[in-house]
Design a protein around this motif. Structure first.
Motif, PDB file in Angstrom:
ATOM      1  N   LEU A 121      35.785  36.091  33.280  1.00 25.89           N
ATOM      2  CA  LEU A 121      35.437  37.108  34.272  1.00 25.89           C
ATOM      3  C   LEU A 121      35.226  38.486  33.661  1.00 25.89           C
ATOM      4  CD1 LEU A 121      37.674  36.176  37.356  1.00 25.89           C
ATOM      5  CD2 LEU A 121      35.193  36.064  37.172  1.00 25.89           C
ATOM      6  N   THR A 174      38.438  31.076  40.635  1.00 22.10           N
ATOM      7  CA  THR A 174      39.760  31.406  41.190  1.00 22.10           C
ATOM      8  C   THR A 174      40.153  30.474  42.320  1.00 22.10           C
ATOM      9  OG1 THR A 174      38.796  33.015  42.751  1.00 22.10           O
ATOM     10  CG2 THR A 174      39.479  33.846  40.592  1.00 22.10           C
ATOM     11  N   ALA A 226      40.090  41.685  36.053  1.00 22.99           N
ATOM     12  CA  ALA A 226      38.762  41.438  35.481  1.00 22.99           C
ATOM     13  C   ALA A 226      37.955  42.724  35.401  1.00 22.99           C
ATOM     14  CB  ALA A 226      38.019  40.392  36.308  1.00 22.99           C
ATOM     15  N   PHE A 267      33.111  33.986  40.826  1.00 25.26           N
ATOM     16  CA  PHE A 267      34.505  34.409  41.003  1.00 25.26           C
ATOM     17  C   PHE A 267      35.245  33.441  41.914  1.00 25.26           C
ATOM     18  CE2 PHE A 267      37.643  36.742  43.563  1.00 25.26           C
ATOM     19  CZ  PHE A 267      38.508  37.145  42.563  1.00 25.26           C
ATOM     20  N   ALA A 319      40.986  36.005  34.189  1.00 24.03           N
ATOM     21  CA  ALA A 319      40.687  37.423  34.394  1.00 24.03           C
ATOM     22  C   ALA A 319      40.083  38.038  33.137  1.00 24.03           C
ATOM     23  CB  ALA A 319      41.953  38.183  34.804  1.00 24.03           C
ATOM     24  N   ILE A 372      27.942  37.510  41.149  1.00 18.73           N
ATOM     25  CA  ILE A 372      29.255  37.207  40.579  1.00 18.73           C
ATOM     26  C   ILE A 372      30.198  36.630  41.621  1.00 18.73           C
ATOM     27  CG2 ILE A 372      30.569  39.347  40.981  1.00 18.73           C
ATOM     28  CD1 ILE A 372      30.323  37.458  37.655  1.00 18.73           C
ATOM     29  N   ALA A 394      40.945  39.825  40.376  1.00 19.99           N
ATOM     30  CA  ALA A 394      39.747  40.650  40.575  1.00 19.99           C
ATOM     31  C   ALA A 394      39.953  42.020  39.938  1.00 19.99           C
ATOM     32  CB  ALA A 394      39.447  40.793  42.059  1.00 19.99           C
ATOM     33  N   GLN A 397      44.531  36.012  43.438  1.00 23.70           N
ATOM     34  CA  GLN A 397      43.085  36.237  43.344  1.00 23.70           C
ATOM     35  C   GLN A 397      42.752  37.724  43.364  1.00 23.70           C
ATOM     36  OE1 GLN A 397      42.111  33.713  46.695  1.00 23.70           O
ATOM     37  NE2 GLN A 397      41.101  32.255  45.342  1.00 23.70           N
ATOM     38  N   MET A 436      34.326  41.428  44.539  1.00 22.31           N
ATOM     39  CA  MET A 436      35.227  40.301  44.292  1.00 22.31           C
ATOM     40  C   MET A 436      36.429  40.338  45.232  1.00 22.31           C
ATOM     41  SD  MET A 436      35.155  39.732  40.164  1.00 22.31           S
ATOM     42  CE  MET A 436      35.667  41.407  39.755  1.00 22.31           C
ATOM     43  N   TRP A 483      34.577  45.524  41.862  1.00 24.74           N
ATOM     44  CA  TRP A 483      35.910  45.221  42.380  1.00 24.74           C
ATOM     45  C   TRP A 483      35.867  44.943  43.879  1.00 24.74           C
ATOM     46  CZ3 TRP A 483      39.024  48.091  45.856  1.00 24.74           C
ATOM     47  CH2 TRP A 483      40.287  47.546  46.054  1.00 24.74           C
TER      48      TRP A 483
END
Length: 201
Positions: free
Chosen positions: A111, A31, A46, A27, A107, A23, A43, A39, A156, A153
């Protein structure tokens, strides 16, 4: 009150399906060009959206699908088609959205869903919750879900450091690579859904 086997089984399954390393380039591509603060916010948004969707389907998944008369293969095919559209945009460079909405939209879609909370993850969670017998198994299932979203999390959040190294040219390259990977993932998801439909008839 904790079943390590149940936790490990679901966590590994979700890790393979939600694919935190995979991902990262997607991502970064979606972004690109936004301030670092935005960003980081995206994150977090999302992951929150993905967790919310997963949690709702974990609790009410069977009821929701039955009420809407939607089968799991249909969910997989629809998700695959949506991912394919997104992949084509990444490959052709058509990823720009209106300035006033792009922060929230990226988001939420793609995402949060269907990239993170996709049909595969949703189905896995529905089955895991259904098969979890007893309080310890249920606690382990939900612990695995939370742990997976924390990993997503962190992945990203700290992938933003890569932007500082690869610069704008690298982001364009990553965008095209992400489009290729995402298109392959989308086609495979559609194939899986169609296969299940054929096997069920």
């Amino acid at each position: 009150m904790f079943d390590i086997a149940v936790f490990a089984s679901l966590f590994v399954t979700l890790f393979v399906i939600m694919d935190p390393p995979g991902i990262m380039p997607i991502f970064l591509a979606l972004t690109a060009g936004r301030p670092a603060k935005v960003q980081r916010k995206m994150a977090f948004q999302a992951v929150c959206v993905a967790f919310g969707v997963i949690a709702v389907f974990g609790v009410l998944g069977h009821q929701i699908l039955a009420y809407l008369h939607v089968s799991v293969p249909a969910l997989m095919i629809a998700g695959g088609l949506l991912l394919l559209l997104i992949a084509l945009d990444l490959l052709t460079g058509k990823t720009e959205e209106p300035q006033q909405t792009k922060d929230v939209n990226v988001a939420l879609v793609p995402l949060g869903m269907p990239l993170l909370a996709g049909p595969g993850a949703i189905v896995s969670v529905i089955l895991a919750v259904q098969d979890a017998d007893g309080a310890s198994a249920q606690v382990s299932v939900w612990a695995a879900i939370v742990a997976m979203h924390v990993v997503l999390w962190l992945t990203m959040r700290y992938s933003l450091l890569i932007i500082r190294v690869i610069k704008d040219g690298g982001v364009v390259l990553v965008t095209r690579l992400a489009g290729m990977m995402l298109s392959a993932l989308a086609v495979q998801q559609i194939i899986n859904g169609v296969t299940q439909v054929v096997q069920g008839t």
